[in-house]
Scaffold this active site. Structure first.
Site, PDB file in Angstrom:
ATOM      1  N   ASN A  47       0.860  -1.179   0.000  1.00  0.00           N
ATOM      2  CA  ASN A  47       0.000   0.000   0.000  1.00  0.00           C
ATOM      3  C   ASN A  47       0.899   1.234   0.000  1.00  0.00           C
ATOM      4  O   ASN A  47       1.474   1.590   1.026  1.00  0.00           O
ATOM      5  CB  ASN A  47      -0.907  -0.027   1.242  1.00  0.00           C
ATOM      6  N   LYS A  49      -0.006   4.192  -0.340  1.00  0.00           N
ATOM      7  CA  LYS A  49      -0.713   5.347   0.234  1.00  0.00           C
ATOM      8  C   LYS A  49      -0.540   6.571  -0.672  1.00  0.00           C
ATOM      9  O   LYS A  49      -0.657   6.442  -1.873  1.00  0.00           O
ATOM     10  CB  LYS A  49      -0.237   5.587   1.668  1.00  0.00           C
ATOM     11  N   HIS A 131      -9.682   0.788   4.400  1.00  0.00           N
ATOM     12  CA  HIS A 131      -8.452   1.103   5.134  1.00  0.00           C
ATOM     13  C   HIS A 131      -8.779   2.093   6.264  1.00  0.00           C
ATOM     14  O   HIS A 131      -9.625   2.979   6.083  1.00  0.00           O
ATOM     15  CB  HIS A 131      -7.405   1.696   4.191  1.00  0.00           C
ATOM     16  N   GLU A 133      -7.385   4.559   7.238  1.00  0.00           N
ATOM     17  CA  GLU A 133      -7.208   5.955   6.846  1.00  0.00           C
ATOM     18  C   GLU A 133      -8.398   6.464   6.032  1.00  0.00           C
ATOM     19  O   GLU A 133      -8.557   7.671   5.854  1.00  0.00           O
ATOM     20  CB  GLU A 133      -5.874   6.110   6.098  1.00  0.00           C
ATOM     21  N   GLU A 211      -5.744  -4.996  10.241  1.00  0.00           N
ATOM     22  CA  GLU A 211      -4.722  -3.976  10.491  1.00  0.00           C
ATOM     23  C   GLU A 211      -5.068  -3.200  11.756  1.00  0.00           C
ATOM     24  O   GLU A 211      -5.878  -2.251  11.699  1.00  0.00           O
ATOM     25  CB  GLU A 211      -4.668  -2.995   9.314  1.00  0.00           C
ATOM     26  N   GLY A 217       1.881   2.437  10.705  1.00  0.00           N
ATOM     27  CA  GLY A 217       2.805   3.559  10.568  1.00  0.00           C
ATOM     28  C   GLY A 217       3.471   3.973  11.867  1.00  0.00           C
ATOM     29  O   GLY A 217       4.093   5.030  11.935  1.00  0.00           O
ATOM     30  N   SER A 257       2.979  -1.912  10.364  1.00  0.00           N
ATOM     31  CA  SER A 257       4.427  -1.924  10.582  1.00  0.00           C
ATOM     32  C   SER A 257       5.058  -3.288  10.288  1.00  0.00           C
ATOM     33  O   SER A 257       6.027  -3.687  10.936  1.00  0.00           O
ATOM     34  CB  SER A 257       4.765  -1.465  12.007  1.00  0.00           C
TER      35      SER A 257
HETATM   36  P1  PGA Z   1       2.471   0.425   7.630  1.00  0.00           P
HETATM   37  O1  PGA Z   1       1.029   0.574   6.934  1.00  0.00           O
HETATM   38  O2  PGA Z   1       3.045  -0.876   7.124  1.00  0.00           O
HETATM   39  O3  PGA Z   1       3.238   1.625   7.180  1.00  0.00           O
HETATM   40  O4  PGA Z   1       2.237   0.381   9.100  1.00  0.00           O
HETATM   41  C1  PGA Z   1       0.206  -0.520   6.739  1.00  0.00           C
HETATM   42  C2  PGA Z   1      -1.087  -0.089   6.111  1.00  0.00           C
HETATM   43  O5  PGA Z   1      -1.614   0.964   6.506  1.00  0.00           O
HETATM   44  O6  PGA Z   1      -1.604  -0.752   5.210  1.00  0.00           O
END
Ligand code: PGA
Length: 297
Positions: A47, A49, A131, A133, A211, A217, A257
């Site tokens: 991803n 983003k 997601h 976000e 997740e 993140g 992460s």
């Molecule tokens: P990250 O993000 O690996 O940077 O923690 C994962 C995600 O949001 O899909």
């Protein structure tokens, strides 16, 4: 490959309440014979983003994806909407494009949206929805997408157009701090509106990305035990509420992460079927994450 599925979910029981443990044990014994022991093919998503800042960086990022050995693991990539078309036809190893979102009403007067019809036209077969976000967790004052909008309206719309769906779910920190029962309760609310679609579509067309919001993140990864416990609990719930066959076959990715260092231990967990990777998908180590899960299954 390990025998996986609901019948192998002994690990989480210790930390569930007694009543939940009893119910889970009943579920296991009730469904253990109905479940197949077929191995699930791992799947890892990158991803990106809202990255990279410059399209000139795309060849480098695409090269990271093309460096992945996909002989034993499916791979998909979620570029920023502006870059999806620039990535079309660039993957040499079968990696699939999966936009980071979709609307739910098709083409027309929907400024700033992406329609499944446009994805179909571009040969896109997968799409990510839900997601955290997009669920209001990225700190911007944009409206949250509700569980019903994501898991019923959007999921149903995408499936009706022949697009397979990665449905992301996961709990925020205050829920995790209340323990696994509350985590399951929270995630189940995100899955419930999808049940009829899961039943109709079957496991081939669905991937669930678990997740935990607190690990996205942040550099704080769920421990392998936490990931296994949660994935197993989700699979048990799916067995009871969708079907044992769906639960056994559907792939549940871990996200938050994930990186080359923690991927081998997480991959060793029987109910972890892959990863949804943010930050590390922008780096060459993405190929090591794919290799880790391919080796473990
Ligand atoms: P990250 O993000 O690996 O940077 O923690 C994962 C995600 O949001 O899909």
């Amino acid at each position: 490959a390990e025998v996986t599925g609901v019948q192998t979910c002994a690990l989480p029981i210790c930390s569930l309440s007694l009543r939940a443990a009893f119910a889970a044990a009943m579920l296991r014994s009730r469904f253990s014979r109905a479940l197949s022991t077929a191995a699930r093919r791992p799947i890892v998503g990158g991803n990106w983003k809202c990255n990279p800042a410059s399209a000139s960086k795309l060849p480098e990022l695409i090269a990271n994806i093309n460096a992945c050995d996909t002989s034993k693991c499916d791979v998909y990539v979620c570029p920023t909407p502006l870059h999806v078309a620039l990535c079309t036809g660039k993957f040499t190893n079968g990696a699939q494009l999966a936009p980071q979102n979709a609307n739910f009403a098709g083409c027309g007067a929907y400024t700033g949206e992406m329609a499944a019809e446009q994805m179909v036209d571009m040969g896109i077969k997968w799409c990510l929805i839900g997601h955290s976000e997009r669920r209001g967790e990225f700190g911007l004052p944009t409206p949250k997408e509700s569980n019903e909008l994501i898991a019923d309206t959007k999921l149903g719309y995408l499936l009706s157009k022949g697009i397979n769906v990665i449905l992301a779910i996961g709990e925020p920190l205050p829920v995790r701090e209340q323990g696994i029962d509350k985590v399951l309760e929270f995630c189940v609310e995100q899955l419930k509106p999808a049940v009829a679609h899961f039943k109709a579509a079957g496991a081939d067309k669905i991937v669930i990305a678990y997740e935990p919001v607190w690990s996205i993140g942040t550099g704080v990864t769920a421990s392998p035990e936490q990931a296994q416990e949660t994935h197993a609990a989700l699979r048990m719930w799916l067995a009871a509420n969708v079907s044992p066959a769906f639960a056994d076959a559907v792939r549940i990715q871990y996200g938050g992460s994930a990186n080359a260092k923690n991927a081998p231990d997480l991959s060793a967990q029987p109910d972890v079927d892959g990863f949804l990777v943010g930050g590390a998908s922008l780096k060459p180590e993405f190929a090591d994450i794919v290799a880790a899960i391919a080796a473990a299954k």
